[in-house]
Design a protein around this motif. Structure first.
Motif, PDB file in Angstrom:
ATOM      1  N   ASP A 170     -59.097  -1.198  16.184  1.00 55.40           N
ATOM      2  CA  ASP A 170     -57.513  -0.774  14.952  1.00 55.40           C
ATOM      3  C   ASP A 170     -58.002   0.445  15.266  1.00 55.40           C
ATOM      4  O   ASP A 170     -58.296   1.396  14.012  1.00 55.40           O
ATOM      5  N   LEU A 171     -56.525   1.435  15.233  1.00 57.91           N
ATOM      6  CA  LEU A 171     -56.327   2.555  15.548  1.00 57.91           C
ATOM      7  C   LEU A 171     -55.514   3.266  13.966  1.00 57.91           C
ATOM      8  O   LEU A 171     -55.829   4.160  13.568  1.00 57.91           O
ATOM      9  N   GLU A 172     -55.467   1.840  13.327  1.00 51.34           N
ATOM     10  CA  GLU A 172     -54.639   1.937  11.168  1.00 51.34           C
ATOM     11  C   GLU A 172     -56.095   1.976  11.233  1.00 51.34           C
ATOM     12  O   GLU A 172     -56.874   3.052  10.209  1.00 51.34           O
ATOM     13  N   THR A 173     -56.923   1.758  11.200  1.00 53.53           N
ATOM     14  CA  THR A 173     -58.718   1.402  10.592  1.00 53.53           C
ATOM     15  C   THR A 173     -59.705   2.305  11.316  1.00 53.53           C
ATOM     16  O   THR A 173     -60.508   2.541  10.806  1.00 53.53           O
ATOM     17  N   GLY A 174     -59.541   2.381  12.952  1.00 55.63           N
ATOM     18  CA  GLY A 174     -60.383   2.852  12.791  1.00 55.63           C
ATOM     19  C   GLY A 174     -61.864   2.193  13.739  1.00 55.63           C
ATOM     20  O   GLY A 174     -62.467   2.236  14.004  1.00 55.63           O
ATOM     21  N   LYS A 175     -61.644   0.410  12.951  1.00 54.62           N
ATOM     22  CA  LYS A 175     -62.513  -0.141  13.911  1.00 54.62           C
ATOM     23  C   LYS A 175     -62.834  -1.066  15.404  1.00 54.62           C
ATOM     24  O   LYS A 175     -61.123  -1.345  15.863  1.00 54.62           O
ATOM     25  N   GLU A 176     -63.752  -1.122  15.552  1.00 58.67           N
ATOM     26  CA  GLU A 176     -63.803  -1.566  17.259  1.00 58.67           C
ATOM     27  C   GLU A 176     -63.578  -3.217  16.842  1.00 58.67           C
ATOM     28  O   GLU A 176     -63.766  -3.907  15.707  1.00 58.67           O
ATOM     29  N   ILE A 177     -62.532  -3.421  17.626  1.00 55.67           N
ATOM     30  CA  ILE A 177     -61.964  -4.932  17.770  1.00 55.67           C
ATOM     31  C   ILE A 177     -62.460  -5.591  19.004  1.00 55.67           C
ATOM     32  O   ILE A 177     -63.604  -6.450  18.537  1.00 55.67           O
ATOM     33  N   ARG A 178     -62.891  -5.108  19.427  1.00 57.97           N
ATOM     34  CA  ARG A 178     -63.905  -6.526  21.035  1.00 57.97           C
ATOM     35  C   ARG A 178     -64.543  -4.996  21.691  1.00 57.97           C
ATOM     36  O   ARG A 178     -64.534  -3.711  22.050  1.00 57.97           O
ATOM     37  N   ARG A 179     -65.802  -5.609  21.919  1.00 62.03           N
ATOM     38  CA  ARG A 179     -66.544  -4.650  22.767  1.00 62.03           C
ATOM     39  C   ARG A 179     -66.488  -5.870  24.506  1.00 62.03           C
ATOM     40  O   ARG A 179     -66.697  -6.668  23.978  1.00 62.03           O
ATOM     41  N   LEU A 180     -66.332  -4.594  25.502  1.00 59.79           N
ATOM     42  CA  LEU A 180     -66.115  -5.546  26.662  1.00 59.79           C
ATOM     43  C   LEU A 180     -66.959  -5.372  28.058  1.00 59.79           C
ATOM     44  O   LEU A 180     -67.305  -3.790  28.262  1.00 59.79           O
ATOM     45  N   ALA A 181     -68.042  -6.228  28.022  1.00 54.22           N
ATOM     46  CA  ALA A 181     -69.777  -5.817  27.577  1.00 54.22           C
ATOM     47  C   ALA A 181     -69.881  -6.352  29.168  1.00 54.22           C
ATOM     48  O   ALA A 181     -69.622  -7.885  29.866  1.00 54.22           O
ATOM     49  N   GLY A 182     -70.866  -5.700  30.483  1.00 53.00           N
ATOM     50  CA  GLY A 182     -71.028  -6.583  31.517  1.00 53.00           C
ATOM     51  C   GLY A 182     -71.143  -5.130  32.457  1.00 53.00           C
ATOM     52  O   GLY A 182     -71.784  -6.017  33.711  1.00 53.00           O
ATOM     53  N   HIS A 183     -70.317  -4.405  32.228  1.00 49.83           N
ATOM     54  CA  HIS A 183     -70.716  -3.436  33.795  1.00 49.83           C
ATOM     55  C   HIS A 183     -72.549  -2.972  33.273  1.00 49.83           C
ATOM     56  O   HIS A 183     -72.656  -2.804  32.420  1.00 49.83           O
TER      57      HIS A 183
END
Length: 169
Positions: free
Chosen positions: A1-14
């Motif tokens: 979230d750009l308002e809080t700077g918190k990561e929302i999701r991690r796209l892992a697999g590469h």
């Protein structure tokens, strides 16, 4: 979230460096390009991989969604760009004409053409229905890092390692 700077999701697999990212037009999916020779389509709500676009023989350096979100173009170290059907993950068309790596890709606003920028100092305009090169934009003294279409699709902008950006008709 750009308002809080918190990561929302991690796209892992590469399995190595992720070099390019793009949001789908509706904002619900993402496309990532990686040095592992794949591009991957992700569901941003769940973080799950929806589809793997495999076929490039070297790293995927650039990715772009079509305006309708149904197709993608990828550019690669293998000197090709490829058009993909995102519903099936199948390659629709291979765009061959560059003599070096393809650093950047962009769809035209109506989705029928693509622009690719390359290490070979050129940008190429493609007809996506036929896969034919329509125009070769030459003049940069070094690699073309970035390409973009104007909102009306009549002009292109290229950015190069030669310290210039150029506007093309």
């Amino acid at each position: 979230d750009l308002e809080t700077g918190k990561e929302i999701r991690r796209l892992a697999g590469h399995t190595t460096l992720v070099l390019s990212v793009a949001f789908s037009p509706d904002g619900r999916r993402a496309l990532t390009g990686c040095f592992d020779k794949t591009a991957r389509l992700w569901d941003l709500e769940t973080g799950k991989e929806i589809r793997r676009l495999a076929g490039h023989t070297d790293g995927v350096l650039s990715v772009a969604f079509s305006p309708d979100g149904r197709r993608a173009v990828t550019g690669s170290d293998d000197r090709t760009a490829r058009l993909w059907d995102l519903e099936t993950g199948q390659e629709i068309r291979r765009l061959e004409g560059h003599t070096d790596r393809v650093w950047s890709v962009a769809f035209s606003p109506e989705g029928r053409r693509a622009l690719t920028g390359s290490q070979d100092k050129t940008a190429l305009l493609w007809d996506l229905e036929t896969g034919q090169e329509m125009r070769r934009l030459e003049g940069h003294a070094s690699r073309v890092w970035s390409v973009a279409f104007s909102p009306d699709g009549r002009r292109a902008l290229t950015g190069s390692h030669d310290e210039t950006a150029r506007l093309w008709d």
